[in-house]
Enzyme design. Structure first.
Site, PDB file in Angstrom:
ATOM      1  N   HIS A 168       1.206  -1.536   0.104  1.00  0.00           N
ATOM      2  CA  HIS A 168      -0.568  -0.494  -0.193  1.00  0.00           C
ATOM      3  C   HIS A 168       1.136   1.653   0.008  1.00  0.00           C
ATOM      4  O   HIS A 168       0.368   2.595  -0.462  1.00  0.00           O
ATOM      5  CB  HIS A 168      -0.989   0.514   1.316  1.00  0.00           C
ATOM      6  CG  HIS A 168      -2.086  -0.835   1.455  1.00  0.00           C
ATOM      7  ND1 HIS A 168      -3.002  -1.673   0.038  1.00  0.00           N
ATOM      8  CD2 HIS A 168      -2.769  -1.966   2.149  1.00  0.00           C
ATOM      9  CE1 HIS A 168      -3.827  -2.069   0.351  1.00  0.00           C
ATOM     10  NE2 HIS A 168      -3.475  -2.632   1.565  1.00  0.00           N
ATOM     11  N   ASP A 199      -3.429 -10.230  -2.560  1.00  0.00           N
ATOM     12  CA  ASP A 199      -3.221  -9.962  -1.586  1.00  0.00           C
ATOM     13  C   ASP A 199      -4.948  -9.566  -1.736  1.00  0.00           C
ATOM     14  O   ASP A 199      -5.150  -9.495  -2.858  1.00  0.00           O
ATOM     15  CB  ASP A 199      -2.784  -8.899  -0.166  1.00  0.00           C
ATOM     16  CG  ASP A 199      -2.957  -8.661   0.650  1.00  0.00           C
ATOM     17  OD1 ASP A 199      -2.152  -8.398   1.338  1.00  0.00           O
ATOM     18  OD2 ASP A 199      -4.012  -7.521   0.981  1.00  0.00           O
ATOM     19  N   HIS A 227      -6.276  -7.258  -0.384  1.00  0.00           N
ATOM     20  CA  HIS A 227      -6.472  -5.084  -0.316  1.00  0.00           C
ATOM     21  C   HIS A 227      -6.023  -5.347  -1.858  1.00  0.00           C
ATOM     22  O   HIS A 227      -4.612  -5.768  -2.233  1.00  0.00           O
ATOM     23  CB  HIS A 227      -5.668  -5.164   0.753  1.00  0.00           C
ATOM     24  CG  HIS A 227      -6.668  -5.885   1.776  1.00  0.00           C
ATOM     25  ND1 HIS A 227      -5.586  -6.300   2.422  1.00  0.00           N
ATOM     26  CD2 HIS A 227      -7.853  -5.430   2.607  1.00  0.00           C
ATOM     27  CE1 HIS A 227      -7.290  -6.926   3.330  1.00  0.00           C
ATOM     28  NE2 HIS A 227      -8.326  -6.032   3.557  1.00  0.00           N
ATOM     29  N   ASP A 256      -4.262 -13.112   3.121  1.00  0.00           N
ATOM     30  CA  ASP A 256      -5.751 -11.926   3.825  1.00  0.00           C
ATOM     31  C   ASP A 256      -6.832 -12.457   3.121  1.00  0.00           C
ATOM     32  O   ASP A 256      -8.243 -12.278   3.452  1.00  0.00           O
ATOM     33  CB  ASP A 256      -5.811 -11.276   3.885  1.00  0.00           C
ATOM     34  CG  ASP A 256      -4.778 -10.049   3.362  1.00  0.00           C
ATOM     35  OD1 ASP A 256      -5.009 -10.362   2.292  1.00  0.00           O
ATOM     36  OD2 ASP A 256      -4.431  -9.017   3.453  1.00  0.00           O
TER      37      ASP A 256
HETATM   38  C1  9RB Z   1     -10.270   3.522   7.166  1.00  0.00           C
HETATM   39  C2  9RB Z   1      -9.917   2.440   7.345  1.00  0.00           C
HETATM   40  C3  9RB Z   1      -8.089  -0.011   6.469  1.00  0.00           C
HETATM   41  C4  9RB Z   1      -8.239  -1.655   6.676  1.00  0.00           C
HETATM   42  C5  9RB Z   1      -8.035  -2.459   5.932  1.00  0.00           C
HETATM   43  C6  9RB Z   1      -7.017  -2.712   5.912  1.00  0.00           C
HETATM   44  C7  9RB Z   1      -5.736  -3.880   5.506  1.00  0.00           C
HETATM   45  C8  9RB Z   1      -4.713  -3.688   5.272  1.00  0.00           C
HETATM   46  C9  9RB Z   1      -3.761  -4.776   4.410  1.00  0.00           C
HETATM   47  C10 9RB Z   1      -5.353  -1.331   6.280  1.00  0.00           C
HETATM   48  C11 9RB Z   1      -6.386  -0.400   6.978  1.00  0.00           C
HETATM   49  C12 9RB Z   1     -11.388   2.470   8.613  1.00  0.00           C
HETATM   50  C13 9RB Z   1      -9.741   4.210   5.482  1.00  0.00           C
HETATM   51  C14 9RB Z   1     -11.806   1.611   9.563  1.00  0.00           C
HETATM   52  O1  9RB Z   1      -4.086  -6.132   4.406  1.00  0.00           O
HETATM   53  N1  9RB Z   1      -3.275  -4.594   3.317  1.00  0.00           N
HETATM   54  O2  9RB Z   1      -2.817  -6.100   3.008  1.00  0.00           O
HETATM   55  N2  9RB Z   1      -8.522   0.645   7.563  1.00  0.00           N
HETATM   56  N3  9RB Z   1      -9.562   1.995   7.757  1.00  0.00           N
HETATM   57  N4  9RB Z   1     -11.720   3.709   9.122  1.00  0.00           N
HETATM   58  N5  9RB Z   1     -11.487   4.238   8.096  1.00  0.00           N
HETATM   59  C15 9RB Z   1     -11.101   5.747   7.026  1.00  0.00           C
HETATM   60 ZN    ZN Z   2      -3.987  -7.320   2.636  1.00  0.00          ZN
END
Ligand code: 9RB
Ligand code: ZN
Length: 378
Positions: A143, A180, A182, A268
């Site tokens: 990311h 992944d 995501h 994941d």
């Molecule tokens: C946001 C939120 C996230 C959600 C999923 C991941 C996974 C990462 C991964 C990381 C952060 C919330 C943008 C809650 O495994 N990548 O491969 N954040 N989620 N609130 N907001 C505004």
């Molecule tokens: Zn992921």
């Protein structure tokens, strides 16, 4: 034919602290702190299973080193590198940029060890010391954009390794496959206008980042056609992912004719994962890996290098990792996924019209990849 393996205890010492799921804890508001979801457990158990299964003894262990600032700067801005370093020097750590990416005290050096581990693997593959390899690293990277950390990622190890391969190892065309759950938004954005790096991401539509990874994100400028996305609906499993591999990923790799395939290897999309809602099993990962190993064999002397990304189920991720790594190394161990019988029915679910429609859309875009000159003239 041999398989390299990179691991280091420091990867487990990257301290993401506590929070409440993804949100800051707030005890007086009734939000109790818990261990961060991107914690060492799943990866520690994966490494221990690789050891306990006997597989480790069949691998070529490669020692990681810290990526240099020069190497980081091939994918990141100086401001971003300085930001991570500064956050890492704070007693309590800080954040890599988006508020969701904890930087522990000292994590700057650990993130450099993760990127450097991948560089060492790519180097060993380019030199022919090993055929392929896997870096079981933390923190993750896919990311992270040029100028910011995001979604638990500090530095984009895959992007840093791709640029290193081009700059130092004479590998001109790099394909990045990201399965992944995501979207691999950071890698995509770093190479968005670059036709020498093809990025292909299979992921759960709209999961993270929100509103990212749609099929219309197809690259820009000279890079138009060289970013591919397959945003599968929540609930997608074995059939959809295998179909996406054979209908999109393999034909795209064929046309692109890479010198090296990098894999953003997140687990994941596994059926027990708390961070997404896909339904892959260890058998899915084994089969998908087999397809990539074959493609690498046909296209680029087997050169396939994987970096660990997500995968948060401490009890299931290790079996998916083992299946992946057995297949990468072309072997099996005595360890059988103890949950295989529980999830066998999931793999039998047929592809749905919605999944098929997304794959069809992505299939149309494969024609936008200009076929590379034949190996003889490259
Ligand atoms: C946001 C939120 C996230 C959600 C999923 C991941 C996974 C990462 C991964 C990381 C952060 C919330 C943008 C809650 O495994 N990548 O491969 N954040 N989620 N609130 N907001 C505004
Ligand atoms: Zn992921």
């Amino acid at each position: 034919m041999s398989t390299g393996y990179v691991f280091h205890p420091e990867y487990l010492w990257h301290d993401t602290g506590t929070s409440a799921g993804l949100l800051p804890a707030h005890p007086t508001a009734g939000i109790q702190p818990a261990v961060h979801i991107e914690n060492p457990e799943a990866k520690r158990r994966a490494h221990e299973l690789i050891h306990a299964s006997g597989l480790l003894a069949e691998l070529v262990v490669i020692e990681p080193r810290r990526a240099t600032v020069t190497e980081l700067l091939r994918a990141h801005t100086g401001e971003h590198v300085q930001h991570i370093k500064a956050q890492s020097e704070l007693r309590g750590g800080g954040d890599a940029g988006d508020g969701f990416s904890p930087v522990g005290h000292g994590s700057y050096d650990i993130a450099r060890l993760a990127a450097g581990g991948l560089i060492e693997l790519v180097t060993a593959v380019a030199q022919g010391d090993i055929t392929n390899g896997y870096a079981l690293t933390r923190p993750p990277g896919h990311h992270a954009t040029a100028d910011s950390g995001m979604g638990f990622c500090l530095f984009n190890s895959i992007a840093i390794a791709a640029r290193h391969a081009q700059a130092e190892l004479g590998l001109a065309r790099i394909a990045v496959v990201d399965w992944d759950a995501h979207h691999g938004n950071g890698t995509q954005s770093i190479f968005y206008t670059d036709p020498t790096v093809l990025t292909i991401s299979l992921h759960q539509a709209g999961c993270f980042p929100p509103d990212s990874g749609w099929t219309h994100e197809n690259g820009a400028g000279d890079g138009l056609g060289y970013a591919l996305n397959v945003p599968l609906p929540p609930g997608s499993g074995h059939a959809a992912y295998l179909h996406a591999m054979t209908e999109v990923v393999l034909p795209a790799l064929d046309r692109f004719a890479p010198d090296l395939i990098l894999l953003a290897n997140g687990f994941d999309a596994g059926v027990f994962d708390p961070m997404a809602r896909q339904m892959l099993t260890s058998a899915s990962y084994r089969e998908m890996t087999g397809l990539l190993v074959d493609a690498a064999g046909q296209l680029c002397h087997g050169r396939l290098v994987a970096a660990h990304e997500g995968g948060y189920s401490p009890f299931y991720t290790p079996y998916c990792v083992l299946a992946f790594l057995e297949e990468l190394a072309g072997t099996t161990t005595h360890v059988i996924d103890p949950l295989a019988t529980v999830v066998a029915g999931y793999a039998a679910e047929p592809i749905t019209p919605q999944q098929q429609a997304v794959i069809n859309e992505a299939t149309q875009l494969v024609a936008g990849i200009r076929t590379a000159a034949s190996p003889a003239t490259r």
